[in-house]
Scaffold this active site. Structure first.
Site, PDB file in Angstrom:
ATOM      1  N   TYR A   1     -15.716   4.248   8.608  1.00 38.79           N
ATOM      2  CA  TYR A   1     -14.887   3.565   8.565  1.00 38.79           C
ATOM      3  C   TYR A   1     -13.537   3.755  10.045  1.00 38.79           C
ATOM      4  O   TYR A   1     -12.877   3.253  10.331  1.00 38.79           O
ATOM      5  CB  TYR A   1     -13.710   4.111   7.438  1.00 38.79           C
ATOM      6  CG  TYR A   1     -12.247   4.731   7.052  1.00 38.79           C
ATOM      7  CD1 TYR A   1     -11.205   3.444   7.252  1.00 38.79           C
ATOM      8  CD2 TYR A   1     -11.444   5.650   7.555  1.00 38.79           C
ATOM      9  CE1 TYR A   1      -9.792   3.447   7.246  1.00 38.79           C
ATOM     10  CE2 TYR A   1     -10.160   5.984   8.124  1.00 38.79           C
ATOM     11  CZ  TYR A   1      -9.063   5.363   7.380  1.00 38.79           C
ATOM     12  OH  TYR A   1      -7.996   4.868   7.311  1.00 38.79           O
TER      13      TYR A   1
ATOM     14  N   ASP B   1      -7.507  10.701  11.882  1.00 37.83           N
ATOM     15  CA  ASP B   1      -8.157  11.560  11.274  1.00 37.83           C
ATOM     16  C   ASP B   1      -9.168  11.444  12.280  1.00 37.83           C
ATOM     17  O   ASP B   1     -10.015  12.181  13.208  1.00 37.83           O
ATOM     18  CB  ASP B   1      -7.955  12.378  11.012  1.00 37.83           C
ATOM     19  CG  ASP B   1      -8.250  12.513   9.893  1.00 37.83           C
ATOM     20  OD1 ASP B   1      -7.278  10.806   9.743  1.00 37.83           O
ATOM     21  OD2 ASP B   1      -8.720  12.956   8.568  1.00 37.83           O
TER      22      ASP B   1
ATOM     23  N   GLY C   1       1.006  -1.115   0.009  1.00 33.95           N
ATOM     24  CA  GLY C   1       0.127  -0.079  -0.051  1.00 33.95           C
ATOM     25  C   GLY C   1       1.149   1.240  -0.061  1.00 33.95           C
ATOM     26  O   GLY C   1       2.691   1.342   0.424  1.00 33.95           O
ATOM     27  N   GLN C   2       0.234   2.435  -0.080  1.00 33.56           N
ATOM     28  CA  GLN C   2       0.914   3.327  -0.139  1.00 33.56           C
ATOM     29  C   GLN C   2       2.134   3.706   0.764  1.00 33.56           C
ATOM     30  O   GLN C   2       3.130   4.051   0.847  1.00 33.56           O
ATOM     31  CB  GLN C   2      -0.594   4.882  -0.014  1.00 33.56           C
ATOM     32  CG  GLN C   2       0.733   6.463  -0.258  1.00 33.56           C
ATOM     33  CD  GLN C   2      -0.599   7.572   0.112  1.00 33.56           C
ATOM     34  OE1 GLN C   2      -0.756   8.331  -0.606  1.00 33.56           O
ATOM     35  NE2 GLN C   2      -1.711   6.907   0.925  1.00 33.56           N
TER      36      GLN C   2
END
Ligand SMILES: NC(=O)c1ccc[n+]([C@@H]2O[C@H](COP(=O)([O-])OP(=O)(O)OC[C@H]3O[C@@H](n4cnc5c(N)ncnc54)[C@H](OP(=O)(O)O)[C@@H]3O)[C@@H](O)[C@H]2O)c1
Length: 281
Positions: A125, A102, A10-11
């Protein structure tokens, strides 16, 4: 020290593996093919055989809108999968670092959120990541929870690459102007995570690039630096349809990181240079 990185393709996972390789720290880069995060036995067997000293847990279900449509799947990966990993870390004596978000906050506060502020997610999420935090706190004593926000890099799916791709097809873009946050360059966060995991400063930290902006200000800065002649039209969230609600104030107070991370503008400059260097821009 041997470090297991989940979500290694992933990133953020890629940035963490690159940072570990650059520092010469042994790294086990685990993707979906390594083990099944939603299967307790698979997680347990993999962690036991890999025997890492520490785990940086970057794998997550990150599609915020889709999570509203398949909440069970999102919860299974983020909440339950993290609980399995936390138990395996505790059983094998590995430290565990959870990357959180966040989005565990409601976004209703006027000021940046500190690590101990009350949480109250407004979407599935966010709730799944809150439950992941709870699992890590209750199951694994030697654990770090690092909340970050608005991640971007030259790789993976992120706001910078979406704006650049959309701007190629139009002369003006509508971008929301009432969501404020701290854009964070994945390699800057990765450097911080690799430094933190070698300490015993357990607990919750907020790690974001310094400064903040609105989504539309971020988009304008991206296009300015990339020298793309596309105009940003700031609009309120109410006129841009999205499945999931998003917190309006996503600002995290990152003053507690040592050292404080560079500004988001500096991260963005390096990201754009990287895109130019690799021929992606
Ligand atoms: N992106 C942001 O703006 C942001 C902000 C705050 C916090 N975070 C947190 O930062 C962490 C890294 O995010 P990111 O931007 O790197 O996300 P990403 O690019 O979507 O990477 C997530 C990784 O998790 C893997 N994954 C997803 N479901 C999985 C499953 N069931 N089993 C195993 N692996 C699975 C993905 O594998 P595939 O590549 O095979 O799909 C991917 O490699 C996450 O914990 C995220 O919650 C992200």
């Amino acid at each position: 020290m041997k470090i297991l990185v989940t979500g290694a393709h992933g990133q953020l996972g890629r940035a963490v593996c690159a940072e570990l390789n650059q520092k010469g720290i042994p790294c086990i880069a685990a993707g979906r093919d390594s083990f099944t995060l939603t299967d307790r036995e698979s997680v347990d067997a993999f962690v036991r055989s890999a025997a890492p000293d520490a785990i940086i847990h970057c794998a997550a279900y990150t599609d915020v809108d889709r999570a509203e449509l398949e909440p069970e799947r999102c919860m299974a990966v983020n909440a339950q999968g993290t609980a399995f990993l936390a138990q395996a870390a505790a059983d094998t004596g590995a430290k565990l670092l959870l990357v959180s978000t966040d989005y565990v906050f409601s976004g209703a506060a006027a000021e940046p959120y500190g690590p101990d502020d009350p949480r109250g997610p407004v979407n599935v999420y966010g709730l799944s990541k809150l439950q992941a935090e709870e699992a890590v706190r209750s199951l694994c004593k030697r654990s770090f929870i690092v909340r970050t926000s608005w991640l971007f890099s030259a790789e993976g799916s992120n706001f910078v690459r979406k704006i650049l791709s959309q701007a190629r097809e139009t002369r003006s873009l509508r971008v929301v102007c009432d969501q404020t946050g701290c854009p964070t360059y994945a390699p800057d966060l990765a450097a911080y995570l690799v430094q933190l995991i070698r300490t015993d400063h357990y607990g919750i930290t907020h790690a974001v690039n310094s400064g903040f902006c609105t989504r539309s200000e971020f988009a304008s800065a991206i296009l300015r630096l990339a020298r793309i002649p596309c105009q940003v039209m700031p609009v309120p969230s109410s006129v841009v349809p999205s499945v999931a609600r998003r917190p309006l104030n996503s600002r995290l107070d990152g003053a507690g990181t040592e050292p404080v991370l560079p500004t988001w503008q500096s991260g963005l400059q390096r990201c754009i240079s990287d895109l130019v260097r690799t021929g992606a821009l």
